[in-house]
Motif scaffolding. Structure first.
Motif, PDB file in Angstrom:
ATOM      1  N   ARG A   1       0.846  -1.185   0.000  1.00 24.13           N
ATOM      2  CA  ARG A   1       0.000   0.000   0.000  1.00 24.13           C
ATOM      3  C   ARG A   1       0.890   1.246   0.000  1.00 24.13           C
ATOM      4  O   ARG A   1       1.904   1.287   0.707  1.00 24.13           O
ATOM      5  CB  ARG A   1      -0.836   0.001   1.272  1.00 24.13           C
TER       6      ARG A   1
ATOM      7  N   GLN B   1     -16.747   3.749  -7.047  1.00 25.85           N
ATOM      8  CA  GLN B   1     -16.325   4.530  -5.883  1.00 25.85           C
ATOM      9  C   GLN B   1     -17.475   4.647  -4.881  1.00 25.85           C
ATOM     10  O   GLN B   1     -18.579   5.035  -5.252  1.00 25.85           O
ATOM     11  CB  GLN B   1     -15.921   5.924  -6.387  1.00 25.85           C
TER      12      GLN B   1
ATOM     13  N   GLN C   1     -14.246   9.888  -2.289  1.00 21.25           N
ATOM     14  CA  GLN C   1     -12.968   9.197  -2.100  1.00 21.25           C
ATOM     15  C   GLN C   1     -12.271   9.751  -0.865  1.00 21.25           C
ATOM     16  O   GLN C   1     -12.158  10.949  -0.674  1.00 21.25           O
ATOM     17  CB  GLN C   1     -12.098   9.455  -3.340  1.00 21.25           C
TER      18      GLN C   1
ATOM     19  N   THR D   1      -8.761   3.122  -5.518  1.00 25.37           N
ATOM     20  CA  THR D   1      -7.560   3.968  -5.427  1.00 25.37           C
ATOM     21  C   THR D   1      -6.320   3.230  -5.924  1.00 25.37           C
ATOM     22  O   THR D   1      -6.160   2.031  -5.684  1.00 25.37           O
ATOM     23  CB  THR D   1      -7.327   4.413  -3.961  1.00 25.37           C
TER      24      THR D   1
ATOM     25  N   GLU E   1      -9.890  -0.387   0.498  1.00 24.99           N
ATOM     26  CA  GLU E   1      -9.179   0.192  -0.645  1.00 24.99           C
ATOM     27  C   GLU E   1      -8.961  -0.903  -1.687  1.00 24.99           C
ATOM     28  O   GLU E   1      -8.495  -1.995  -1.355  1.00 24.99           O
ATOM     29  CB  GLU E   1      -7.843   0.792  -0.202  1.00 24.99           C
TER      30      GLU E   1
ATOM     31  N   VAL F   1     -13.243   2.130  -1.558  1.00 21.95           N
ATOM     32  CA  VAL F   1     -12.443   3.294  -1.953  1.00 21.95           C
ATOM     33  C   VAL F   1     -11.568   2.815  -3.107  1.00 21.95           C
ATOM     34  O   VAL F   1     -10.653   2.022  -2.907  1.00 21.95           O
ATOM     35  CB  VAL F   1     -11.589   3.800  -0.768  1.00 21.95           C
TER      36      VAL F   1
END
Ligand SMILES: Nc1nc2c(c(=O)[nH]1)N[C@H]1C(S)=C(S)[C@@H](COP(=O)(O)OP(=O)(O)OC[C@H]3O[C@@H](n4cnc5c(=O)[nH]c(N)nc54)[C@H](O)[C@@H]3O)O[C@H]1N2
Ligand SMILES: Nc1nc2c(c(=O)[nH]1)N[C@H]1C(S)=C(S)[C@@H](COP(=O)(O)OP(=O)(O)OC[C@H]3O[C@@H](n4cnc5c(=O)[nH]c(N)nc54)[C@H](O)[C@@H]3O)O[C@H]1N2
Ligand code: SF4
Ligand SMILES: [Mo]
Length: 705
Positions: A203, A616, A697, A636, A603, A634
């Protein structure tokens, strides 16, 4: 109106152990802030502890003992007195002792507070004397601790500010911007002076902001990466042969093993580009001194112990242990080990009848532990239904009608909700303690700032009452908190020069007192307290335990099969590390922090989201055969494809009754009974309904308080 300023220590599971000050007027804390004179705290607290009075005076604080009425977990309680509560617990335990033996009683605790009295001594004395089952406390960093100690002999680590001397810092599976905040100013200063920072994490964490390089390997493959880096360093003759020969054991065998980790293979295993691996090896070998900083997130995998062993080999390959600004930063815990006999009085107690691994709590309650089965559970300073793996099994175990569960807590947590008796606990502002740290080497006394709220009592005070009611009359079960501290401090100081000049009286003045370290930089004398006195690349102690004596890599993913209707190929690896605004599940019920952290989220990379028609803010179901939870997507690029991230700490009872630990595995890792939260395969699908709450977001910049 006059006010008092009371010095204390932040008790939470965080390496920084900040100095705190409570301003008290008429018995009430009216202000709470950082000690401006604490050398590490430096006058500021992290975003999560700043609003601490919200926790202390929260309307949900438990203020008197409760007895369950109605079904387990049904939420119906009757107020009882302390006398009734203690008498009932003692009577139930006496019956269990007679019928099954005290082994049928299991204490369960971990890191609600890290104090000497309220944690360390409370984990030992009463339970030893009673002959209760021992709890193997391996939920956090057991494998990493074991790996570091078997390689280097001790957990020694440089002071945060010494990073100023580093030219290169690798944050490897570690996110100090959230989990060791007071390291960050020191890191920023080093960066301004030209040091390079590299983050290795699936991450892109807060800590990766401002780093010169972020590499995102597949989770659980870092052992291969470390061995691959060593391979390249040796192949390019950038290693320190003389240092290795003088200061290590097993170098020839280890060198032979490195042949198995050429960059092409390592690229395939880790999902990193071959060129990136070669580039990293060259940077690490050339920018000296280079510091590798790890914590425990990296070890929460099935192969976590060996991963840490492989990482520990790198400063040896490059001859950097003992060099100021180089080597390994992990933990300072090894500088001060409290005298174990003074802590536990084990010599006056029967031997522990057996040990139960805390990571197997659900299985243990459901029959894995037998003869005798666990008939009573006493939980304090922990919230296993929210924070331990495979929560579904734990909740099923807690629902056993023949289990007598007592939970000592500040709040009605996911675990307390299933208790037969709930006891109210004091907060850090209401009890006495002494704190050492695992990120620095200052000791801090915690003086109670205010009287216990309602009828709440400290862990130790409850244990004193229980001892009395059980007829255990040893004087060391009745000492006051200061007497406990005095005894342990004196016994430890008698053999440990690092405590030179540190007395209870001086600590009670309120200032943090430093340990006296010699040498000041870890292993600067090249004296490694291993059996051989050297860095043990080959460890006979590991061999004796039947473990691989050399650092190695075994691909060992979660093997949970796909749930019905899901394809093997669609599995994602779920990593659930620290939330920025909570400490595990502690603080995760505070309104101001929930507003910052927002609703529980997952995520997911845009490619993985698109493949599943997840948009989203969509509500997604995250599941495997162990269980499921519902989260807000989320989407991303901060996570790599194939990996999803959802931070730990959420309370199930604040949501749909499940959190991320309903999916995590209770399999044990390769060393020391380690938890394996991040070796977790899940399947993710859209729940088609949209989340009603604000679904924008959540950028990680927003989280940066
Ligand atoms: N704000 C906050 N601070 C905390 C805590 C908290 O809950 N919140 N918890 C405290 C506790 S109990 C602990 S033990 C420490 C932990 O401190 P850290 O170890 O720094 O924290 P984690 O978030 O558990 O893990 C760090 C990182 O490891 C990454 N990671 C997971 N698997 C892998 C892997 O296979 N390879 C690599 N390279 N990276 C991986 C995660 O993505 C995560 O960003 O923090 C303490 N401090
Ligand atoms: N999915 C996932 N889960 C994880 C992890 C992960 O990386 N991923 N990390 C794991 C790690 S590293 C850790 S250390 C564990 C932590 O797991 P736990 O030790 O269970 O920590 P918490 O969930 O914070 O629960 C601590 C509880 O103690 C209570 N408490 C605080 N002070 C006192 C006190 O003085 N007396 C009493 N009686 N109670 C008190 C708090 O109110 C809180 O409810 O979580 C683990 N859980
Ligand atoms: S949680 Fe850590 S950084 Fe925050 S106040 Fe406590 S010790 Fe300091
Ligand atoms: Mo932890």
């Amino acid at each position: 109106m006059s006010s008092d300023l009371i010095h204390g220590a932040c008790p939470h599971d965080c390496p920084d152990t900040c100095g705190i000050i409570s301003e008290v007027e008429n018995g009430r804390a009216v202000n709470f802030y950082a000690d401006p004179n604490h050398p590490v705290t430096q006058g500021w607290l992290c975003a999560k502890v700043r609003p601490y009075l919200e926790r202390v005076y929260h309307p949900d604080r438990l203020t008197h003992p409760l007895r369950r009425v109605g079904p387990k977990g049904g939420g119906q309680w009757a107020r009882i007195t302390w006398d009734e509560a203690i008498a009932e617990i003692a009577a139930r335990w006496q019956a269990i002792r007679v019928e099954s033996g005290a082994a049928a009683i299991l204490p369960y605790s971990y890191s609600g507070t890290l104090g000497l009295v309220q944690m360390t001594v409370c984990n030992a004395r009463l339970w030893n004397r009673l002959g209760a089952s021992h709890l193997q406390r391996s939920i956090c960093g057991a494998a990493a601790e074991f790996a570091v100690e078997s390689t280097l002999g001790a957990r020694h680590s440089p002071a945060y500010e010494d990073v100023a001397q580093s030219r290169l810092i690798i944050l490897w599976g570690h996110n100090p911007a959230s989990t060791a905040p007071h390291f960050m100013p020191a890191l920023r200063r080093a960066q301004r002076a030209g040091a390079e920072t590299i983050v290795i994490d699936p991450r892109r964490t807060l800590s990766a902001h401002g780093a010169s390089l972020h590499l995102a390997p597949l989770p659980g493959t870092d052992g291969a990466l470390a061995l691959g880096l060593a391979h390249i360093i040796v192949q390019e003759n950038r290693h320190d042969e003389a240092w290795l020969q003088a200061n290590t054991v097993g170098w020839p065998q280890f060198k032979a093993r490195l042949a198995d980790y050429p960059p092409a293979r390592v690229a395939q295993v880790t999902g990193l580009a071959e060129s990136a691996i070669v580039d990293l090896a060259r940077r690490y070998a050339s920018a000296r001194p280079g510091l590798i900083k790890i914590a425990d997130g990296l070890n929460r995998h099935r192969n976590g112990g060996q991963t840490v062993r492989a990482v520990c080999a790198l400063p040896a390959i490059t001859g950097q242990y003992g060099a100021a600004g180089g080597g390994l930063a992990y933990s300072t815990s090894g500088y001060l080990r409290w005298d174990s006999e003074a802590v536990s009085h084990a010599a006056d107690c029967p031997p522990a009848p057996r040990s139960v691994n805390m990571n197997r709590l659900g299985a243990a309650l459901l029959g894995e532990i037998n003869d005798p089965p666990i008939r009573s559970l006493y939980v304090y300073g922990a919230n296993p239904a929210a924070s331990a793996p495979n929560a579904g099994a734990i909740v099923a175990g807690l629902q056993r009608s023949d289990l007598f569960t007592v939970v000592h807590e500040l709040f009605m947590t996911d675990t307390a909700a299933y208790a037969d008796i709930v006891l109210p606990a004091t907060s850090q502002l209401e009890h006495t303690d002494l704190h050492k740290a695992y990120g620095h080497t200052y000791l801090q006394y915690n003086r109670p700032a205010i009287a216990p709220l309602g009828e709440s009592k400290s862990n130790w005070d409850v244990m004193r009452l229980l001892a009395q009611a059980l007829g255990l009359d040893d004087p060391w079960l009745q000492q006051g908190a200061d007497e406990v501290i005095e005894e342990v401090l004196t016994a430890t100081a008698n053999r440990l020069p690092a405590l030179h000049g540190i007395t209870l009286a001086r600590l009670q003045e309120g200032r943090p007192l430093p340990l006296t370290l010699s040498p000041a930089a870890p292993f600067a004398d090249l004296n490694f307290p291993t059996p051989s006195g050297k860095v043990e690349l080959f460890s006979q102690s590991l061999a004796d335990l039947g473990l691989d004596p050399l650092p190695g890599f075994v691909h060992d993913d979660d093997t949970a099969p796909a749930p019905d209707g899901c394809a093997e190929a669609d599995a994602l690896q779920l990593v659930s590390g620290a939330a920025h605004h909570f400490v595990s599940s502690s603080l995760a019920n505070l309104e101001s922090l929930l507003a910052l952290e927002k609703s529980p989220f997952l995520e997911i990379h845009p490619l993985d989201a698109a493949a599943r028609q997840i948009g989203q803010g969509d509500r997604v179901i995250v599941e495997n055969r162990r269980g499921r939870c519902t989260l807000r997507a989320v989407v991303t690029g901060a996570v790599r494809p194939g990996v999803v991230v959802s931070p730990k700490g959420r309370w199930s009872r604040q949501g749909d009754g499940h959190n991320v630990n309903w999916t995590t595995s209770d399999a044990l890792g390769d060393m020391a009974g380690q938890s394996t939260f991040h070796s977790n395969r899940v399947w993710v699908r859209s729940d088609s309904r949209q989340v009603p709450a604000p679904a924008e977001q959540q950028s990680m910049e927003d989280q940066h308080a």
